[in-house]
Scaffold this motif. Structure first.
Motif: not given
Length: 629
Positions: A475-494
């Motif tokens: 959330l920005s300070v003035d309330g705009y939302l940016r979606i980063t990703d689906r929680k379950k779709d985030l990739i963690k490499t080895s």
């Protein structure tokens, strides 16, 4: 209390009530336009209209017909049809009978349709045609609660001796029965509407899950009444608008668009045939429409491909104009954010004027010439594509929501929209970001829970009303939302690095005009790889100019020339990524991903587990002999 708060807090208990009020307020106003194919099947469709009073006559007849069939309040009536005016009339009829609509995509197979009908305990199925009826007949033995099937288009429906007596009837028959009932009891429908409570079930929408059976999301009447008031309160739509509605109404995004229209009373042109969009836009000349990102990607790729086919000079002009569009959009949005005025420097304005005459005006004309704004949802739109359209005068207002939140929780606010964000919360909706970055929502649009699945409900819905969205955002300070990703779709490499695949995929769609779908893979792997499906018309157009004319799609994508072409775009993508985000290897798929093969949801979202399972061999091949890089 503000006017907006008053508007929302004093909402009626149901959209059925809103509909009755709308009909009383503007009975002769135009409500819906719909196409009727020419009698010969040749030439353009003829568009016809329904006034609010004419629509009401049909809606009340459908409602009364259902009452006559014995449908009780909150009992489910399933609706399996493509987007068409009868879908809206039937849905309103179900609501005005006090019953609840169970939505089924017409592309859903017989097995899953049967599951939805059985799990929802639907009493009546309103089926579009003989094909949808056939699915119910195939599984009739598994559907003891299904008392009747009402067919919208009865052409091609043949009698079946195995059907119970009166089991199948046409929508025209249902409306005729309803009209007879209303002649004897004129208050039958009004009594049902007046008895509706805010918490009474209105809609049961089954999520298209990537694994296992879909879950039925219970949405009460109050959700839709709130959505109607809240969307109008944003100022996004007005009584003078013309909406072009083609989205699947079985999806919550399409469904929410019908509620706001009833509240404000504007015209909606309805036609769910995707292959008719390009033809319909200049005819309908909408002032706004909603779409999913794939539509804008296809338009962008099509414009780029047409420019390329026009020769080197035309393509250079397009590339220059696209750069001007993006720069103009970024500068004007930044200035609006800082000063409240969407100004640009004189030099950039002059370049934009030239680019507008050469390129942008033609794009706007293709959209009908009157488009004030598009609303994009269901998945993330690549920011560079958003900036391109913004600079071309096609303002794409991204929004965000879930089936579980009645579709619309955030939307970009008119002139103050910010490409790359999904805007601000709807009035009355609360948001917070959890410690792990998950977006949490609370408000009048949140579901009651999953149908007959209290354990699944408890997993996502807190006792105090906060819904776990499953999405990661900022959330920005003035309330705009940016979606980063689906929680379950985030990739963690080895190597322990996190990668948001949707972000990388979106950037690739912006740089490569040939891509249709891309899946970035890399969880627990040394590096990221990608499966890439190309847009068939675009790549075949390129193939015809590069010695591969007449070759089928699968042969074109297997060609070393095509692989080399796409490799250039992958390298361009990698140039703007962090080292651990870069695509080390990729494979071109032998066909595009689609709904029919179960790789995309009906709203065109990628089903990652399905694709990864289907193309496991290609993925594994990209990691043979892998080492840390």
């Amino acid at each position: 209390m503000s006017d907006t708060q008053t508007l929302i807090e004093n909402r009626p208990p149901s959209v059925a009530t809103l509909f009755i009020d709308r009909v009383a307020a503007t009975p002769d106003g135009e409500a819906y336009r719909y196409p009727v194919p020419s009698a010969t099947g040749q030439g353009a469709d003829e568009w016809k209209s329904l006034s609010w009073a004419q629509a009401a006559e049909r809606v009340y007849a459908i409602a009364a017909g259902l009452i006559g069939l014995g449908v009780e309040p909150e009992e489910r009536v399933a609706l399996s049809s493509a987007t068409r005016v009868e879908w809206i009339l039937a849905d309103l009829g179900v609501m005005c009978a006090g019953a609840a609509t169970t939505t089924i995509y017409p592309s859903t197979n017989a097995e899953e349709s049967s599951f939805i009908l059985a799990d929802s305990e639907s009493r009546v199925l309103i089926a579009e045609d003989a094909g949808q009826l056939a699915k119910a007949r195939e599984r009739r033995g598994d559907l003891p609660n299904l008392a009747h099937v009402v067919v919208i288009d009865p052409d091609g429906v043949e009698p079946d001796a195995a059907d119970p007596e009166g089991w199948v009837l046409s929508l025209a028959d249902l409306e005729a029965r309803g009209a007879d009932l209303l002649a004897k009891n004129p208050g039958a429908v009004k009594e049902r509407v007046e008895a509706i409570t805010a918490e009474q079930l209105a809609t049961l929408i089954y999520t298209s899950g990537t694994t296992g059976r879909p879950k039925g999301v219970r949405l009460p009447h109050d959700n839709w009444s709130y959505m109607a008031k809240a969307t109008v309160a944003t100022g996004l739509i007005t009584k003078d608008d013309v909406q072009y509605l083609w989205l699947p109404l079985a999806h919550v995004f399409g469904k929410v668009l019908t509620s706001g229209q009833i509240e404000v009373g504007h015209v909606t042109a309805v036609d769910g045939r995707i292959d008719k969009i390009i033809e319909n836009l200049p005819v309908v000349q909408p002032t706004y429409m909603a779409a999913v990102p794939r539509i804008f990607e296809k338009v962008y790729n099509g414009v780029a491909s047409k420019a390329r086919a026009g020769g080197g000079a035309k393509y250079k002009i397009f590339q220059w104009a696209a750069g001007v569009a993006r720069e103009h959009a970024k500068v004007s949005q930044d200035n609006f954010r800082r000063t409240g005025t969407a100004s640009v420097p004189f030099g950039l304005g002059a370049k934009h004027k030239v680019a507008d005459a050469l390129v942008f005006a033609k794009i706007r004309e293709a959209f009908g010439g009157r488009l004030r704004a598009c609303v994009s949802g269901s998945a993330a739109l690549a920011p560079d594509i958003g900036y391109f359209f913004a600079g071309a005068g096609i303002h794409i207002l991204e929004g965000y929501g879930l089936t579980e939140s009645s579709a619309a929780s955030f939307v970009n606010p008119g002139e103050a929209y910010r490409t790359g964000t999904v805007g601000k919360p709807l009035p009355g909706t609360e948001v917070r970001i959890a410690d792990d970055g998950e977006i949490m929502l609370r408000g009048p649009g949140i579901m009651q829970g999953y149908h007959r699945q209290p354990e699944k409900t408890a997993e996502v819905l807190e006792a105090d009303g906060w819904l776990h969205s499953g999405d990661i955002g900022e959330l920005s300070v003035d309330g705009y939302l940016r979606i980063t990703d689906r929680k379950k779709d985030l990739i963690k490499t080895s190597g322990g690095k996190y990668v948001a695949p949707a972000e990388v995929e979106g950037q690739f769609k912006a740089v490569c005009p040939f891509v249709s779908n891309i899946l970035v893979h890399g969880a627990d792997r040394n590096y990221c790889t990608a499966l890439i499906a190309l847009d068939e018309p675009t790549i075949l157009g390129w193939a015809a100019e590069n010695g591969l004319e007449g070759r089928p799609y699968a042969e074109v994508v297997a060609s070393p020339k095509t692989v080399e072409l796409i490799d250039g775009y992958v390298k361009r993508l990698n140039g703007g990524l962090q080292r651990w985000q870069t695509i080390k290897q990729f494979r071109l798929l032998p066909r595009d991903l689609d709904v029919e093969h179960g790789e995309l949801t009906p709203s065109l979202k990628l089903k990652r587990p399905v694709v990864e399972r289907e193309y496991k061999g290609l993925i594994d091949e990209m990691y043979v002999g892998a080492r840390e890089v």
